[in-house]
Design an enzyme around this catalytic site. Structure first.
Site, mmCIF file in Angstrom:
data_model
loop_
_atom_site.group_PDB
_atom_site.id
_atom_site.type_symbol
_atom_site.label_atom_id
_atom_site.label_comp_id
_atom_site.label_asym_id
_atom_site.label_seq_id
_atom_site.Cartn_x
_atom_site.Cartn_y
_atom_site.Cartn_z
ATOM 1 N N GLU A 91 0.820 -1.194 0.000
ATOM 2 C CA GLU A 91 0.000 0.000 0.000
ATOM 3 C C GLU A 91 0.860 1.251 0.000
ATOM 4 O OE1 GLU A 91 -1.969 -1.236 3.560
ATOM 5 O OE2 GLU A 91 -0.844 0.205 4.734
ATOM 6 N N CYS A 104 3.752 8.544 0.080
ATOM 7 C CA CYS A 104 4.340 7.642 1.077
ATOM 8 C C CYS A 104 4.464 6.254 0.448
ATOM 9 C CB CYS A 104 3.425 7.620 2.294
ATOM 10 S SG CYS A 104 3.900 6.417 3.528
ATOM 11 N N CYS A 111 6.815 -6.844 7.059
ATOM 12 C CA CYS A 111 7.937 -6.221 7.768
ATOM 13 C C CYS A 111 8.408 -7.197 8.830
ATOM 14 C CB CYS A 111 7.462 -4.924 8.428
ATOM 15 S SG CYS A 111 8.770 -4.007 9.270
ATOM 16 N N CYS A 115 7.143 -4.021 15.422
ATOM 17 C CA CYS A 115 6.903 -3.001 16.445
ATOM 18 C C CYS A 115 5.494 -3.261 16.992
ATOM 19 C CB CYS A 115 7.000 -1.601 15.851
ATOM 20 S SG CYS A 115 8.606 -1.292 15.061
ATOM 21 N N CYS A 118 2.298 -1.424 15.575
ATOM 22 C CA CYS A 118 2.206 -1.185 14.124
ATOM 23 C C CYS A 118 1.544 -2.353 13.403
ATOM 24 C CB CYS A 118 3.607 -0.941 13.566
ATOM 25 S SG CYS A 118 3.638 -0.709 11.788
ATOM 26 N N GLY A 159 7.079 -1.800 5.693
ATOM 27 C CA GLY A 159 8.455 -2.279 5.578
ATOM 28 C C GLY A 159 9.466 -1.354 6.204
ATOM 29 N N CYS A 334 0.516 2.966 8.524
ATOM 30 C CA CYS A 334 1.276 1.859 8.005
ATOM 31 C C CYS A 334 0.639 0.477 8.087
ATOM 32 C CB CYS A 334 2.415 1.745 8.952
ATOM 33 S SG CYS A 334 3.949 1.972 8.476
HETATM 34 N N1 SAH Z 1 9.955 0.890 9.269
HETATM 35 C C1 SAH Z 1 10.085 2.317 9.165
HETATM 36 C C2 SAH Z 1 9.105 2.966 8.206
HETATM 37 C C3 SAH Z 1 7.670 2.550 8.230
HETATM 38 S S1 SAH Z 1 6.664 3.040 9.605
HETATM 39 C C4 SAH Z 1 10.024 2.955 10.523
HETATM 40 O O1 SAH Z 1 9.808 2.244 11.508
HETATM 41 O O2 SAH Z 1 10.247 4.153 10.625
HETATM 42 C C5 SAH Z 1 6.459 4.784 9.461
HETATM 43 C C6 SAH Z 1 6.124 5.445 10.793
HETATM 44 O O3 SAH Z 1 4.745 5.189 11.174
HETATM 45 C C7 SAH Z 1 6.986 4.959 11.959
HETATM 46 O O4 SAH Z 1 7.398 6.050 12.729
HETATM 47 C C8 SAH Z 1 6.009 4.076 12.705
HETATM 48 O O5 SAH Z 1 6.424 3.889 14.012
HETATM 49 C C9 SAH Z 1 4.703 4.840 12.545
HETATM 50 N N2 SAH Z 1 3.472 4.093 12.816
HETATM 51 C C10 SAH Z 1 3.203 2.788 12.606
HETATM 52 N N3 SAH Z 1 1.953 2.471 12.979
HETATM 53 C C11 SAH Z 1 1.403 3.615 13.454
HETATM 54 C C12 SAH Z 1 0.126 3.935 13.997
HETATM 55 N N4 SAH Z 1 -0.835 3.030 14.116
HETATM 56 N N5 SAH Z 1 -0.092 5.225 14.380
HETATM 57 C C13 SAH Z 1 0.877 6.161 14.239
HETATM 58 N N6 SAH Z 1 2.090 5.908 13.721
HETATM 59 C C14 SAH Z 1 2.353 4.655 13.345
#
Ligand code: SAH
Length: 348
Positions: A91, A104, A111, A115, A118, A159, A334
């Protein structure tokens, strides 16, 4: 071997052309078709002789991923769900604002960093995206959004861009190329969960690409409990790598801090964060948690938590911005759209 022509940088394409008996100067013309015009069919490259177009088709393909779904939010954020040649879904999001249009992009199918908050992590990891698959997201969205020009690209989709280092870097170079998309290097942001060794490597590329580090907690204990990657690259190593990046690129680095209600929003968290930022040429970008559909156990922060956290950091002299979630009505954080589709199919 027939390969997607969008996997090659200009220099690589010139070399490949030479090897198969095509004059290298043709590579620039083809590049302009692929990236300036966004053509996805050799037969449309009208200043290339027909014979040569046919020859291109013998050695290369242009694989256009299928747009499976476009969702438009009330704030005009648009989310694209793509289906790749192997049936995988990725996406990408188009985020318009008054003065910008930011795209984006995803860099992997799934991934591996898991985290805790996420949706992408809950998808598991399938594979890296090819350069062509990264660029195709840009080309397809540019064609399908109402805005005229794309001003920024962020690698914040599904990712970990620095875990697909070579292909992410190649796609950046192609987007930046004079014969490619001509997007300024400082208009592109790589976001990482904190792969310190890759950040150090990136600092040696001679590129002033913007770096965002997903911090989310300012002590090793708390960070490791939500970002497993912190066990491999604890804060000491991460901050050291970020310092090296700042010195090498002379750019300010952004630390992303997702505010998870009741979890990382206390006075102590704010104090730890301000201590960690001391002496760093950095800004903190606060992002209220965008509640996902994949049943992860975190809460959105209250307004009070958000305001408190921001003003605490401001008082400590930290450059802090607050990013309001965009497209929350269409699951634009994400991995949320891919997760939603999987849940609907009954396998998630
Ligand atoms: N893997 C990379 C890039 C993808 S995530 C990274 O970790 O930076 C892009 C950003 O979105 C990251 O800062 C991640 O922590 C955040 N993110 C993921 N899920 C989220 C959510 N539900 N609400 C807000 N930010 C989120």
């Amino acid at each position: 071997m027939i390969e997607d022509i969008r996997n090659y940088t200009l220099a690589e394409l010139e070399a490949r052309f030479k090897a198969v008996g095509i004059q290298p100067y043709r590579a620039r013309q083809v590049f302009e078709w692929l990236y300036k015009s966004g053509v996805e069919d050799f037969s449309l490259m009208s200043n290339i002789p027909r014979e040569l177009r046919e020859k291109l088709g013998e050695y290369f393909v242009i694989e256009a991923p299928k747009i499976e779904e476009i969702e438009t939010s009330t704030d005009l954020t648009q989310k694209f769900l793509f289906r790749l040649k192997d049936g995988s879904f990725i996406e990408s999001v188009s985020i318009p604002s008054k003065s910008r249009l930011t795209l984006c992009l995803s860099t992997q199918v799934g991934c591996r960093f898991a985290c805790a908050f996420c949706a992408s992590g809950s998808l598991g990891f399938k594979r890296n995206l090819e350069v062509s698959e990264i660029l195709a997201q840009f080309i397809a969205m540019r064609k399908n959004v109402p805005q005229e020009t794309v001003s920024n690209v962020v690698f914040m989709g599904v990712g970990e861009p620095l875990d697909n280092y070579e292909n992410t870097l190649k796609s950046i170079r192609i987007m930046n190329s004079e014969f490619g998309i001509r997007l300024g290097i400082r208009k592109m942001t790589v976001s990482t969960s904190g792969l310190a060794s890759a950040i150090e490597r990136l600092s040696k590329e001679g590129l002033q690409v913007e770096l965002s580090v997903s911090l989310h907690a300012a002590t090793d204990e708390k960070r490791s409990s939500i970002l497993p990657v912190n066990k491999r690259y604890p804060l000491k190593d991460l901050i050291k790598a970020v310092r090296a990046y700042i010195v090498a690129t002379k750019r300010k680095v952004t630390f992303e801090y997702v505010l998870l209600g009741g979890y990382n929003t206390t006075v102590e968290d704010a104090e730890n964060l301000s201590k960690l930022m001391r002496g760093l040429n950095a800004r903190v970008n606060l992002i209220p948690y965008n509640i996902s559909q994949s049943r992860l156990n975190f809460n959105q922060p209250t307004k009070l938590e958000v305001l408190f956290f921001k003003s605490y950091l401001t008082k400590k002299g930290i450059d802090v911005t607050l990013r309001m979630p965009r497209g929350s009505d269409i699951a634009a954080a994400c991995g949320q759209l891919v997760a939603k589709r999987r849940n609907a199919a009954g396998s998630g």
